[in-house]
Every structure is written in structure tokens, then in C-alpha cells.
Design a protein around this motif. Sequence first.
Motif, PDB file in Angstrom:
ATOM      1  N   GLY A  58      -4.193   6.673  -9.725  1.00 57.28           N
ATOM      2  CA  GLY A  58      -4.876   5.887  -8.707  1.00 57.28           C
ATOM      3  C   GLY A  58      -5.771   4.813  -9.298  1.00 57.28           C
ATOM      4  O   GLY A  58      -5.801   3.674  -8.828  1.00 57.28           O
TER       5      GLY A  58
ATOM      6  N   ILE B 220       0.644   4.067  -3.158  1.00 59.33           N
ATOM      7  CA  ILE B 220       0.105   5.430  -3.039  1.00 59.33           C
ATOM      8  C   ILE B 220       1.147   6.518  -3.294  1.00 59.33           C
ATOM      9  O   ILE B 220       0.807   7.704  -3.305  1.00 59.33           O
TER      10      ILE B 220
ATOM     11  N   TYR C 212      -8.071   4.077  -4.479  1.00 57.67           N
ATOM     12  CA  TYR C 212      -6.874   4.909  -4.571  1.00 57.67           C
ATOM     13  C   TYR C 212      -7.143   6.246  -5.270  1.00 57.67           C
ATOM     14  O   TYR C 212      -6.502   7.249  -4.967  1.00 57.67           O
TER      15      TYR C 212
ATOM     16  N   ASP D 164       0.831  -1.195   0.000  1.00 57.86           N
ATOM     17  CA  ASP D 164       0.000   0.000   0.000  1.00 57.86           C
ATOM     18  C   ASP D 164       0.872   1.253   0.000  1.00 57.86           C
ATOM     19  O   ASP D 164       0.601   2.218  -0.728  1.00 57.86           O
TER      20      ASP D 164
ATOM     21  N   SER E 117      -7.237  -0.751  -2.538  1.00 56.57           N
ATOM     22  CA  SER E 117      -6.794  -0.339  -3.871  1.00 56.57           C
ATOM     23  C   SER E 117      -7.942   0.104  -4.759  1.00 56.57           C
ATOM     24  O   SER E 117      -7.734   0.859  -5.718  1.00 56.57           O
TER      25      SER E 117
END
Length: 455
Positions: free
Chosen positions: A334, A293, A376, A289, A373
Motif C-alpha cells: 500500500g 487496491i 492505501y 483505484d 492513494s
Amino acid sequence: MSLEENTKAKKIRGNMTEGSPAKCMVAFAIPMILGNLFQQLYNIVDSIIVGKMVGPDSLAAVGASTSLTGLFVMIALGTGIGCSVVISQLFGAEKIEEMKTAISTALITILIFSLTLSVLGRACSGSILRLLRTPENIFGEAEIYLNIYFYGFFFLFLYNAFSAVFNALGDSRKPLYFLIFSSLLNIGLDLYFVGECKWGVAGAAWATLIAQAVSALLSFVVLMAKLHRIRCGEYRKYDRGMLGNMTKVAIPTMVQQSMVSVGMLLIQAAVNQFGSVFIAGYTAACRLDGMAIVPMVNSGNATSTFVAQNIGADKPERVKAGYHVGLVMAMGIGLAIGIIMQFFGADCVGWFMDAEEAAESIAIGAQYIGVVSMFYFVMGAMNVTSAVLRGSGDMRWFMSVTLLNLLTRVVLTYAFAEATAGMIIMWANPIGWAVGLGVAYFRYRQGGWRKMKLV
């Protein structure tokens, strides 16, 4: 400052007050993204080395320590970012002497501050791990990792401060080079200390300390050379008035970043109650993660610097265009990363542990990364929108966005952790992001941030 000197300075440093906002921001953001991806790559490789070569309990020990080390990393980042907003605005306003005074004042202050926190962290590490309900079977290794980490705290702070100054001057390439070097050195030392010397988690901690120390020293040398090339008149090495101006942004940013990490500590405490199997899966997922990001976070950082420079240069009309560029970057990336993680997230979690020995931990981590996810793009939009507030110096609202996001996640975690066997933790993240985005966008549309110029 003469016209000739000013022109030369503009060639040396990155100026985002002229030209296409899209070209400026993309050129600035890409090195930041690449640099931080290398940094996160190190974190992933470090966890893989520990998880594969030592075992899942040792990976859990590093994970239990990470929430605490993350607190101090966020303090370091917050301090640097806060100072960089003032430096960026002075840069945009072409007040070179004042800019150098701000840089010198910031570095001296951060040096003293980091040494103080290093002593406090080393003294309190064991007590904090107890408060976090760290399981007994991993407590010893977690404490060893933390204690070694705090010895190098001084270098961590200075390295982040130097990177923040480079970014404030529009130079995101130098931090990229140092991050690549630091990450590769870290990985090499990890393989040697953990794989060859069999030092376990202590080897991983020493690898981090040495890599940060070397990178900090190199960053210092290059930054001083860069500043020397920017000609100006006499400037003060330390100025209390300038310090006061910077603390208007630095302290709220530091508190904001610290509160985020305090919230993560609270969430880690909730995770720890489910045992080392859950902690190992959660740690692996958090490593993935953290890397995923990075592009969204750095899109926000690029937006913040762009906004600060253009507000300093009295060009607020460019802010809206920069904001839209940042949104497209963050949300587009994202969505793309979210789709990739839906297909390959479980396989990526499996990198960290032996499939047969830690099947349950891998399943927990895969479920976590699969949920977060999907959202995002929301996290990216929140980061970019709140970055406009930070870049303008609208710190009350910037802090409000972060703290409401955090509060939402902590409250949901503690309210439903036991009832959901910890699964609420993965859903609390996107709900918190959505709350933060709503507050940030309200303030952006309301427009009060336009009146917050600091210099």
C-alpha cells in the motif's frame, strides 16, 4: 480415507496448515494478486477504449452503470467467499467427503440464485438508473450496457463460485490462468466490437459477457477434473444441513458485500448530481483505484484462507504469525503504490480521455486518486485485520467493520457533497478505512474470534 490417498490429496491441493506461514501466504497470494490485476487491467483498458474511441459521455455512461453492476459482482463474490470459508475449514480438518458435499451444495445453490437475480436485474435496471439520478445525456447508453450485462449474469456468478472453490482448496494458480485468459479475450473483443464494429458501449458489454461465459465453462471443466482426482468415499450431492452451515458465513458475507455496493450506489447518486464531466473523471479515478487496491484486497483474502484452514486443523497458534505476514504484505504494498500514484497518478488518469477534450474531467480524477492513494496502507491493514475475523467465522464483527466503514463514507459524502462540490468523496474513503481498522483491531486483540470454529 487411506493414508496413501490422503497424501495424494495433499499434493493436489494447497495446504497452508504446515510449513512457514510467510512462504505459504506469499505463494498463495501472488497468483491471486496477479489474476486480479489482470482483471482490473481489463477494466482499465475497457474504459480507455470506450473513452478514447467513443467519447467521455460514453465513459460516463459505463461509469454510471458500474456502481449497479458492482452491486451484483459483490453479491457474487460474497456468496463465493462465504462458502469458501466452510470449504477451507473442512479442507484443513481433512473431512474430504463433507468438503465435496459442501462444494456441490454451494454450486447448485449459487446456480439457482444467480438465475433469479439475473431476471430481477434485467427487469429493474432502468428504474434503478432513474433512482440514481443518471443524467439524461448518458441514460440511454447506461441502460443498454446494463441490460446486456444482465444477460450474462449466470456466467459471472458461476465463474466467481469456481474461483472461490479453487482458492478454498489452496489453489490460487488456476483462477490466475483463467483471469489472464478472460482479460485478454475481453480486451480483444473490446477492440473488435467497439473499434471495428462501432457498437459503442453495447460492444463493451457483449465483450464482457462472452469472455465471462467462456471462462466459466473452462473453469467448470478444470474444477471437476481436480475434484475427481481427490479420492474419497461416497458424498451427498446436496445437503440442507451443509447449506445451513455455509449460510452462516455466506449470507453475512453476501449482505456485507452487498451493503458495500449499496453504499457505492448511494455515493454514485451523489456523484451523478455534478454532471457527466465530474462522472467521467470519477470513473477514470475509480478504475485506477480498483487496480491499485488489488494487492491489499488479495493479501486479506490470503489471510482469510490461511486462518480458516488452520482453525479447521486446530492450529490457532499459526494464525497470529499469518496475520503479521498479511499486515506486512498489505501495508508495504500500500505504501509503495501510494508513492507511485503521487508521482504518476495524474498521467494515469489521462490515459482514459483526450487531454484537450476532457481536461476538466482529468483534473477531477487526478485530484481524487492523489488523495486516496496516500492512505492505501490503512486500507491494507483494515482488509487483513478483518480477514482474520472472516476466516474464523466471526461474521458479526466482520460485518460490523465493513458497515461502519461504509456508513462513515456515505454520511460524510451526503453531509458535505454540495458544500465541497463533491470533493468530500475522496476524503471520505480514508476516514472510513481508519474507522474500520479501529473496530477490526479491537476485536482481534479482544480475541473472541478464536471461539468461532464452524466445523
